[in-house]
Design a protein around this motif. Structure first.
Motif, short mmCIF file in Angstrom:
data_model
loop_
_atom_site.label_atom_id
_atom_site.label_comp_id
_atom_site.label_asym_id
_atom_site.label_seq_id
_atom_site.Cartn_x
_atom_site.Cartn_y
_atom_site.Cartn_z
N GLN A 137 0.84 -1.21 0.00
CA GLN A 137 0.00 0.00 0.00
C GLN A 137 0.87 1.25 0.00
O GLN A 137 0.64 2.19 -0.77
N HIS A 138 1.87 1.26 0.84
CA HIS A 138 2.72 2.44 0.97
C HIS A 138 3.54 2.68 -0.30
O HIS A 138 3.62 3.81 -0.80
N PHE A 139 4.15 1.62 -0.84
CA PHE A 139 4.94 1.77 -2.06
C PHE A 139 4.05 2.12 -3.26
O PHE A 139 4.47 2.87 -4.14
N TYR A 158 18.27 7.92 -10.16
CA TYR A 158 18.77 7.03 -9.12
C TYR A 158 18.60 7.67 -7.74
O TYR A 158 18.18 7.01 -6.79
N ASP A 159 18.89 8.97 -7.62
CA ASP A 159 18.70 9.68 -6.35
C ASP A 159 17.25 9.61 -5.88
O ASP A 159 16.98 9.37 -4.71
N VAL A 165 13.01 4.57 -1.72
CA VAL A 165 13.25 3.33 -0.96
C VAL A 165 13.57 3.65 0.49
O VAL A 165 12.99 3.08 1.41
N LEU A 166 14.51 4.55 0.72
CA LEU A 166 14.91 4.87 2.09
C LEU A 166 13.79 5.51 2.89
O LEU A 166 13.64 5.23 4.09
N GLU A 167 12.99 6.33 2.26
CA GLU A 167 11.85 6.95 2.93
C GLU A 167 10.83 5.91 3.37
O GLU A 167 10.15 6.07 4.37
#
Length: 171
Positions: A137-139, A158-159, A165-167
């Protein structure tokens, strides 16, 4: 199960009597149906969802809300556990995620069961089901915010990818 019963559960795991329960204490309060505690990744995700004060712990009110959330997910899980095995099979998961609006390939389901399931019998236990569904759900929300034309395809740097991903690592 009223607030008095729930307060008893909270107090029994709040070993230091701080009025807050930590990740480890919360893990002791939650069972995934296999007589084992929830996996720590799921516990951390739930604390991130309900910890309004950002102390990496829950007060009683936050715990009460989390308990209802877990109970609602248990009802959902049980509704898809057609054979009452206490686990979600591959076919049951496909039915659940399809009902939630997802359409995935066999390759994706193979990955899901490798990552979240028991490979010996292709099943997923309760807390991994919650973790998987909340992660999807979040992704999906994060993906859709970048899929402005709603094509199902995004082009990101890429950034931006790493930030996404990190968030979302600990939702």
């Amino acid at each position: 199960m009223g607030d008095q019963w729930l307060r008893g559960v909270f107090d029994s795991v709040d070993k230091d009597k701080s009025g807050q329960i930590s990740e480890r204490e919360l893990q002791k309060a939650l069972s995934n149906g296999t007589w084992k505690p929830f996996e720590m990744k799921t516990v951390r995700m739930m604390i991130a969802l309900f910890d309004r004060q950002r102390k990496y712990a829950l007060n009683f009110e936050e715990f009460r809300l989390l308990w209802k959330f877990v109970d609602d997910w248990l009802k959902c899980f049980s509704g898809f556990d057609r054979d009452n095995s206490g686990t979600i099979s591959r076919q049951e998961l496909i039915q659940a995620l399809t009902q939630f609006g997802y359409r995935f390939s066999d390759k994706f389901y193979n990955f899901v069961f490798t990552r979240f399931g028991d490979r010996s019998n292709n099943t997923i236990i309760f807390d991994n089901f919650i973790y998987l569904c909340l992660s999807l759900q979040h992704f999906t929300t994060a993906f859709r915010s970048r899929d402005v034309q709603q094509t199902g395809v995004i082009n990101i740097s890429y950034d931006d990818f790493l930030g996404l991903v990190l968030e979302n690592l600990c939702i």
